[in-house]
Design an enzyme around this catalytic site. Structure first.
Site, PDB file in Angstrom:
ATOM      1  N   ASN A 205      -7.425   3.506 -81.209  1.00 43.18           N
ATOM      2  CA  ASN A 205      -7.988   4.824 -80.946  1.00 43.18           C
ATOM      3  C   ASN A 205      -9.443   4.659 -80.509  1.00 43.18           C
ATOM      4  O   ASN A 205     -10.202   3.911 -81.112  1.00 43.18           O
ATOM      5  CB  ASN A 205      -7.927   5.697 -82.201  1.00 43.18           C
ATOM      6  CG  ASN A 205      -6.501   5.978 -82.643  1.00 43.18           C
ATOM      7  OD1 ASN A 205      -5.579   5.968 -81.837  1.00 43.18           O
ATOM      8  ND2 ASN A 205      -6.315   6.217 -83.926  1.00 43.18           N
ATOM      9  N   GLY A 207     -10.356   3.315 -77.704  1.00 44.10           N
ATOM     10  CA  GLY A 207     -10.477   2.226 -76.739  1.00 44.10           C
ATOM     11  C   GLY A 207     -10.357   0.852 -77.373  1.00 44.10           C
ATOM     12  O   GLY A 207     -10.572   0.668 -78.569  1.00 44.10           O
ATOM     13  N   ASP A 236       1.271   3.043 -70.203  1.00 42.62           N
ATOM     14  CA  ASP A 236       2.204   2.377 -69.290  1.00 42.62           C
ATOM     15  C   ASP A 236       1.452   1.413 -68.373  1.00 42.62           C
ATOM     16  O   ASP A 236       1.937   0.312 -68.068  1.00 42.62           O
ATOM     17  CB  ASP A 236       2.948   3.416 -68.437  1.00 42.62           C
ATOM     18  CG  ASP A 236       3.550   4.523 -69.276  1.00 42.62           C
ATOM     19  OD1 ASP A 236       3.939   4.245 -70.428  1.00 42.62           O
ATOM     20  OD2 ASP A 236       3.614   5.675 -68.791  1.00 42.62           O
TER      21      ASP A 236
END
Length: 298
Positions: A205, A207, A236
């Site tokens: 969370n 980064g 993705d």
């Protein structure tokens, strides 16, 4: 014995994404106007395959679409990128749709799975790849594919989401991808030794990511600061970086750094595939942001 035709075959949903950027969400029985809107093709594993095909890997896909304009668009898009569509079923059910309303970091999504519920794994097709990537699949599909891949010498990456996974299957997964919240819910802490997958990547969370390789080495990969316009497809894209890196012989830490760059590009655009660019541009962005990647290594 099957001939290897693909570097990567993706298995997952094929959706049509409708994304609306909102100043506020509507109240009960209220209509409000979106500030911006985006319409485009999506599906988690399909987004990952789109990056990998753009980077020049030989790719295929297993999924299902309806006999409609959305289905035709999916097939045409993949064919344009050079993704083999031989594993995609065309069925008499409407193609999947995902509608998202986004206000800052708050995202609300409604999905209609449609044709996605009718996808079937063609194991003869799957036997022609050296790697398979799974995302947004039911547990029974994950079990079948992981067992088949393990027996066939095919490596597997799995973005598990909220799917349940038995320890017996987990230990056969070559690269398990999860976010911090998913990992904490499953294991109760961020102790990466609790997971039995061969290699583990946990995005954090705010980064960055933690990675644990098959030798038990743990590394933290720093994140990149970006103004988040839309986080759709960022995970993705990150998966694509990891897959490209490990298939290129990089360490897991190096591969995760590439994933970080692709996620950084993605969150600055609306739509899961709007940020997909050639590898040459990714290398430039990595240099601009101070991320070291081993592209020059023999």
């Amino acid at each position: 014995m099957s001939v290897v035709r693909f570097d990567v075959v993706g298995i997952g949903n094929l959706n049509y994404d409708i994304i609306m950027l909102m100043d506020r969400f509507p109240e009960f029985h209220e209509k409000v106007n979106a500030r911006e809107a985006f319409f485009g093709l999506g599906g988690a594993a399909a987004n990952t395959i789109s990056w990998l095909a753009t980077f020049g890997l030989k790719t295929g896909y297993i999924g299902a679409v309806g006999r409609d304009e959305i289905g035709e668009a999916h097939l045409a898009y993949f064919e344009k990128l050079g993704v083999d569509t031989g594993g995609i079923k065309v069925v008499d059910v409407p193609s999947g749709v995902a509608v998202a309303m986004i206000r800052g970091e708050d995202k609300r999504i409604v999905k209609y799975p449609g044709a996605n519920l009718m996808k079937e794994v063609n194991f003869e097709y799957l036997s022609m790849t050296r790697h398979v990537h799974l995302s947004s699949n039911p547990p029974e599909t994950i079990v079948e594919v992981v067992n088949f891949a393990s027996e066939s010498g095919i490596t597997v990456s799995l973005d598990i989401g909220e799917a349940e996974l038995s320890p017996e299957i987990e230990e056969k997964v070559d690269y398990l991808m999860m976010n911090e919240d998913e990992y904490r819910r499953k294991f109760g802490s961020l102790d990466l030794s609790l997971c039995s997958a061969k290699n583990l990547v946990v995005t954090l969370n705010g980064g960055g990511a933690l990675v644990r390789d098959e030798n038990g080495n743990v590394h933290e990969v720093r994140g990149l600061s970006a103004e988040v316009v839309d986080s759709t497809g960022a995970g993705d894209a990150f998966d694509a970086g990891v897959i490209y890196g490990v298939l290129s012989g990089w360490t897991l830490e190096e591969a995760a750094r590439l994933g970080m760059v692709l996620a950084y590009l993605t969150v600055q655009k609306v739509g899961a595939r709007s940020a997909v660019v050639p590898l040459e541009r990714v290398i430039e962005v990595a240099k601009e942001t101070g991320i070291e990647l081993p592209f020059s290594r023999p």
